[in-house]
Design an enzyme around this catalytic site. Structure first.
Site, PDB file in Angstrom:
ATOM      1  N   LYS A 196      32.755  55.572  45.966  1.00 39.02           N
ATOM      2  CA  LYS A 196      31.925  56.046  47.076  1.00 39.02           C
ATOM      3  C   LYS A 196      32.687  57.062  47.929  1.00 39.02           C
ATOM      4  O   LYS A 196      32.170  58.128  48.261  1.00 39.02           O
ATOM      5  CB  LYS A 196      31.464  54.872  47.927  1.00 39.02           C
ATOM      6  N   GLU A 202      43.014  52.911  42.614  1.00 34.23           N
ATOM      7  CA  GLU A 202      43.012  52.666  41.172  1.00 34.23           C
ATOM      8  C   GLU A 202      42.151  53.687  40.438  1.00 34.23           C
ATOM      9  O   GLU A 202      42.540  54.244  39.404  1.00 34.23           O
ATOM     10  CB  GLU A 202      42.490  51.247  40.880  1.00 34.23           C
ATOM     11  N   GLY A 257      29.105  47.258  47.145  1.00 37.62           N
ATOM     12  CA  GLY A 257      29.633  47.501  45.800  1.00 37.62           C
ATOM     13  C   GLY A 257      29.172  46.500  44.764  1.00 37.62           C
ATOM     14  O   GLY A 257      28.763  46.858  43.658  1.00 37.62           O
ATOM     15  N   ARG A 258      29.215  45.220  45.112  1.00 36.95           N
ATOM     16  CA  ARG A 258      28.858  44.185  44.128  1.00 36.95           C
ATOM     17  C   ARG A 258      27.351  44.049  43.940  1.00 36.95           C
ATOM     18  O   ARG A 258      26.897  43.281  43.101  1.00 36.95           O
ATOM     19  CB  ARG A 258      29.482  42.856  44.532  1.00 36.95           C
ATOM     20  N   GLU A 343      33.480  37.041  46.419  1.00 41.43           N
ATOM     21  CA  GLU A 343      33.719  38.078  47.411  1.00 41.43           C
ATOM     22  C   GLU A 343      32.681  38.013  48.530  1.00 41.43           C
ATOM     23  O   GLU A 343      32.951  38.376  49.667  1.00 41.43           O
ATOM     24  CB  GLU A 343      33.712  39.460  46.760  1.00 41.43           C
ATOM     25  N   HIS A 374      36.194  24.645  22.849  1.00 38.68           N
ATOM     26  CA  HIS A 374      37.462  24.446  22.162  1.00 38.68           C
ATOM     27  C   HIS A 374      38.644  24.775  23.067  1.00 38.68           C
ATOM     28  O   HIS A 374      39.763  24.978  22.578  1.00 38.68           O
ATOM     29  CB  HIS A 374      37.503  25.302  20.893  1.00 38.68           C
ATOM     30  N   LYS A 494      45.495  45.792  50.256  1.00 46.44           N
ATOM     31  CA  LYS A 494      45.466  47.248  50.070  1.00 46.44           C
ATOM     32  C   LYS A 494      46.434  47.933  51.033  1.00 46.44           C
ATOM     33  O   LYS A 494      47.170  48.851  50.651  1.00 46.44           O
ATOM     34  CB  LYS A 494      44.057  47.788  50.301  1.00 46.44           C
TER      35      LYS A 494
END
Length: 525
Positions: A196, A202, A257-258, A343, A374, A494
């Site tokens: 954005k 990153e 964002g999510r 979050e 398993h 951050k």
């Protein structure tokens, strides 16, 4: 609101004391119609919560509590576009992104631009700097700019475009991007930079590595415009990077964002599955929105999931929650829901700036069946912890091979049954085993679970499923009096990372950090 002090909460606490002594074996024996009583069949989705450790009184008390926090009023505030994300002074309007004809003009405009772009890639009109067709799309983002499209692209593998390959890069670790670039052809690869602000550490680190990789072959910076597009609001920085303004797709501060997969953040997904399928995804989510706002509480799917989560977390003491999709295509759903739920509601300060006073979001985790059987199912069966489970099954397989899907469904039903009812010592002895082995083969059971059956995994039903969990998150935020739409907990790390970067490069004074961090800096240098 203080949950602990409210009469509705106290009534639930008193009821929980009695319910902790109940076993699902007894609850089913008492009510032969239990499956019918605790099942919701809506919009093609079937939700069976009869294996939850509840009875009719539990559900009634949970609904009384929901009424006491005026959940309906909070829904109306979100629907009206009020700034319910009060710490950031933002509205929460991700439903507008999938509102169809009722969507705001700015949303329709971006969707139309996305459609034109997708069609230009799929038709071959968009070409790389060498004049070749685009064969590979690389989405570079992180968090909400990565998890949603990545998960949905995997989920809808059966619906993907056959001649286009979509990849996802998120981690700043070079081990994420370098092996992918080594396999791709720069002349036929297009990158989507999803940030954005166009400043995400990153994402921009990976974006510049991709840019350098392209230019090492192209040799001309003009090639950047043919191989990069952006999803951002920062036209100054995207232009500086070399991306034309016409190739920047916007989204808005009222899209968290999510919750952003329905926006331009979903561009990589739309490229993967085609525009018609992307529209069906939006339509499925819209249908769930309409259900959430119109359905009565006792038939409301998101509210029911939220109330069960509240009951298991705060009254049965569950610290974690397993999501177990019996669909390899939904393998990334637990990872997506980890961000969506933890979050959003992993918080201990309420909307009034005061301590919540109770446990909130449990740790969410899971793997697809039958793989998980398993590995970690042993702990759920005999580990002594209350671990509620969501089983998700498809009535029809998206990849039908003889013998596979029936075996998958049989395992799903077997596990939910075994977790609920277990196996007593008498039942073990009836199988004629050595007495010394009897204690090891006892299964306590009484693990609460919900089973959701989806008719088939299509873009439409995936939209329904994801919107269902989004609204569950909203409901839980209201029930705990949390702001589900900020995420201040990610900021401190951050900030510290920004301070540590020059120290790891040998610049600056590490004295402001603790002894452990200083020691680790020296070890890494």
């Amino acid at each position: 609101m203080s949950q602990l002090g409210s009469p509705a909460w106290q009534a639930l606490s008193a009821h929980a004391e009695a319910m902790r002594k109940e076993h699902l074996r007894g609850l089913f024996a008492e009510d032969p119609e239990r499956f019918t009583t605790f099942t919701i069949d809506e919009g093609g989705l079937l939700l069976d919560f009869s294996k939850q450790r509840i009875n009719a009184e539990t559900l009634a008390l949970l609904h009384v509590y929901a009424n006491s926090v005026d959940l309906d009023a909070q829904k109306r505030r979100m629907q009206a576009g009020e700034k319910i994300n009060h710490t950031e002074q933002r509205a929460v309007r991700h439903m507008d992104l999938r509102a169809g004809e009722q969507a705001p003009p700015e949303v329709k405009n971006v969707l139309k631009r996305m459609q034109v772009f997708c069609e230009s890639i799929h038709s071959g009109r968009w070409r790389g700097y060498s004049g070749e067709r685009i064969t590979d799309i690389v989405n570079i983002g992180i968090g909400g700019s990565d998890l949603g499209p990545r998960m949905a692209s995997k989920a809808l593998t059966a619906h993907q475009q056959p001649d286009l390959h979509v990849h996802f890069i998120a981690n700043v670790d070079g081990a994420d991007i370098a092996p992918l670039l080594a396999r791709l052809n720069p002349r036929t690869t297009l990158f989507i930079i999803a940030s954005k602000t166009f400043t995400t550490l990153e994402t921009l680190t990976n974006a510049h590595s991709a840019r350098n990789w392209l230019l090492a072959t192209a040799g001309n910076e003009n090639a950047v415009a043919q191989h990069f597009v952006a999803i951002s609001t920062n036209l100054e920085l995207t232009s500086k990077f070399g991306i034309a303004n016409d190739h920047v797709f916007e989204f808005w501060d009222w899209v968290g964002g999510r919750f952003s997969m329905w926006s331009a953040i979903g561009l990589s997904l739309a490229l993967a599955i085609g525009w018609r399928h992307f529209e069906q995804l939006l339509a499925g989510a819209k249908a769930m929105d309409e259900h959430f706002f119109a359905a009565p509480p006792e038939k409301n799917l998101p509210l029911t999931l939220a109330l069960l989560a509240l009951w298991n977390t705060d009254f049965l003491g569950a610290a974690s929650h397993a999501v177990l999709p019996y669909s390899q295509s939904l393998a990334l759903l637990p990872s997506f829901l980890q961000q969506l739920e933890m979050e959003s509601n992993g918080k201990q300060v309420n909307r009034d700036g005061e301590p919540v006073g109770v446990a909130t979001c449990p740790v969410l985790w899971g793997e697809p069946g039958t793989n998980g059987q398993h590995s970690f199912y042993q702990l759920i069966h005999q580990g002594g912890q209350v671990i509620p489970c969501d089983f998700i099954a498809l009535r029809e397989s998206d990849f039908p091979l003889p013998g596979h899907h029936i075996a998958l469904l049989a395992n799903c039903l077997a596990q939910s049954s075994a977790l609920a009812f277990g196996q007593t010592a008498e039942e073990v002895r009836a199988t004629v085993v050595a007495e010394a082995l009897v204690p090891y083969k006892i299964f306590p059971g009484n693990q609460p679970s919900t089973t959701m059956i989806i008719p088939a995994l299509t873009p439409y039903t995936l939209g329904q499923l994801l919107a269902l969990y989004e609204h569950k998150v909203f409901c839980l935020g209201a029930l705990w009096n949390l702001n589900s739409f900020d995420q201040w907990g990610v900021e401190l790390g951050k900030q510290l990372a920004g301070q540590l970067t020059p120290l790891l490069e040998g610049q600056g004074d590490a004295a402001v950090f603790d002894a452990s961090t200083r020691g680790l800096i020296n070890a890494l240098r």
